[in-house]
Design a protein around this motif. Structure first.
Motif, PDB file in Angstrom:
ATOM      1  N   VAL A 244       0.853  -1.183   0.000  1.00  0.00           N
ATOM      2  CA  VAL A 244       0.000   0.000   0.000  1.00  0.00           C
ATOM      3  C   VAL A 244       0.891   1.235   0.000  1.00  0.00           C
ATOM      4  N   TYR A 245       0.675   2.111  -0.977  1.00  0.00           N
ATOM      5  CA  TYR A 245       1.414   3.362  -1.094  1.00  0.00           C
ATOM      6  C   TYR A 245       0.486   4.509  -0.722  1.00  0.00           C
ATOM      7  N   ASP A 246       0.886   5.319   0.251  1.00  0.00           N
ATOM      8  CA  ASP A 246       0.089   6.482   0.631  1.00  0.00           C
ATOM      9  C   ASP A 246       0.514   7.658  -0.238  1.00  0.00           C
ATOM     10  N   LEU A 247      -0.437   8.233  -0.969  1.00  0.00           N
ATOM     11  CA  LEU A 247      -0.126   9.264  -1.956  1.00  0.00           C
ATOM     12  C   LEU A 247       0.515  10.494  -1.313  1.00  0.00           C
ATOM     13  N   GLN A 248       1.625  10.914  -1.882  1.00  0.00           N
ATOM     14  CA  GLN A 248       2.243  12.190  -1.560  1.00  0.00           C
ATOM     15  C   GLN A 248       2.356  12.983  -2.858  1.00  0.00           C
ATOM     16  N   VAL A 249       1.809  14.171  -2.866  1.00  0.00           N
ATOM     17  CA  VAL A 249       1.816  14.991  -4.077  1.00  0.00           C
ATOM     18  C   VAL A 249       3.174  15.675  -4.218  1.00  0.00           C
TER      19      VAL A 249
END
Length: 258
Positions: A244-249
């Motif tokens: 699972v990758y937590d989105l970082q903009v």
């Protein structure tokens, strides 16, 4: 993006007790005055240089995608809808350069032990046989090596996967990211839910026992219900591993300039 990886496995770790004699030794050592820079330099210069261990693994990056995702800040080449990426001169030139670098790599021991792990990253499996041939010639690849391939839905079928398995690939990392067409389109993915199910069916039909499924959390417009739905469908697919990758903009991405 922040990454969280887990395997469906429950493990209990026993509490480790430090023996009293070892604890006293730690206390005595920590109470000693630290060496000065000059003393430390003298000690280092009198020791033999550390032995450089030979490589046991190799990571090969294939930076080619059909299109750039809106969150991606990696250096990639967008191929568009090319139906035969192996014939693209940009990929061929990249692979040939990669192979020259492998051949030019220096070895720290003779004979060098065979590689125990090979990982192809990038999502577009192209000209893998040439890279593996070069790795095997230079370092050797163990017959029992763990060989992983990152693959995106829509970029392969059962025939392509079987070819990779014949080359030694025994693990697949599938870049699903979400199970909702709207979310996939909103973040610029080149595949849809239909391609996801086809990819999962191909992985299972080809008998890949070790495969991973990737998801992205915190996507724009991703509701708790959508996230729960993706998790349920992931469980139903029965992968052996989930990342699972937590989105970082990131700036300079399409998400970053919106």
């Amino acid at each position: 993006m922040l990454k969280l990886s887990f395997t469906p496995l429950s493990t209990t770790f026993p509490t480790k007790i430090i023996p009293l004699r070892l604890l006293k030794s730690i206390i005595n050592t920590s109470s000693q005055a630290p060496q000065t820079v000059q003393q430390n330099d003298t000690t280092m210069s009198t020791n033999k240089p550390l032995h450089k261990l030979p490589p046991k693994s190799a990571y090969i990056h294939l930076p080619f995608c059909r299109k750039r995702c809106h969150y991606c800040d990696f250096p990639i080449i967008a191929l568009g809808s090319s139906s035969a990426p192996e014939e693209d001169p940009r990929i061929l030139n990249y692979i040939q350069t990669h192979c020259r670098e492998i051949k030019a790599a220096s070895l720290n021991s003779n004979p060098n032990p065979s590689l125990e792990m090979v990982f192809f990253g990038g999502g577009t499996p192209s000209l893998v046989s040439l890279v593996l041939e070069t790795l095997s010639f230079k370092f050797g690849v163990s017959l029992e090596a763990a060989m992983s391939m990152e693959m995106d839905p829509g970029m392969f079928d059962g025939g392509k996967l079987k070819e990779l398995m014949e080359l030694g690939v025994n693990r697949v990392s599938l870049g699903v990211q979400a199970f909702q067409d709207g979310l996939l389109k909103a973040c610029g993915r080149a595949h849809g839910v239909k391609e996801i199910y086809k990819a999962i069916d191909s992985v299972k039909a080809c008998g890949v026992e070790n495969w991973s499924l990737d998801l992205i959390s915190s996507l724009s417009h991703q509701t708790p219900e959508m996230w729960e739905g993706s998790l349920k469908l992931t469980i139903q697919a029965h992968p052996t591993h989930v990342s699972v990758y937590d989105l970082q903009v990131e700036k300079d991405t399409k998400f970053g300039v919106l």
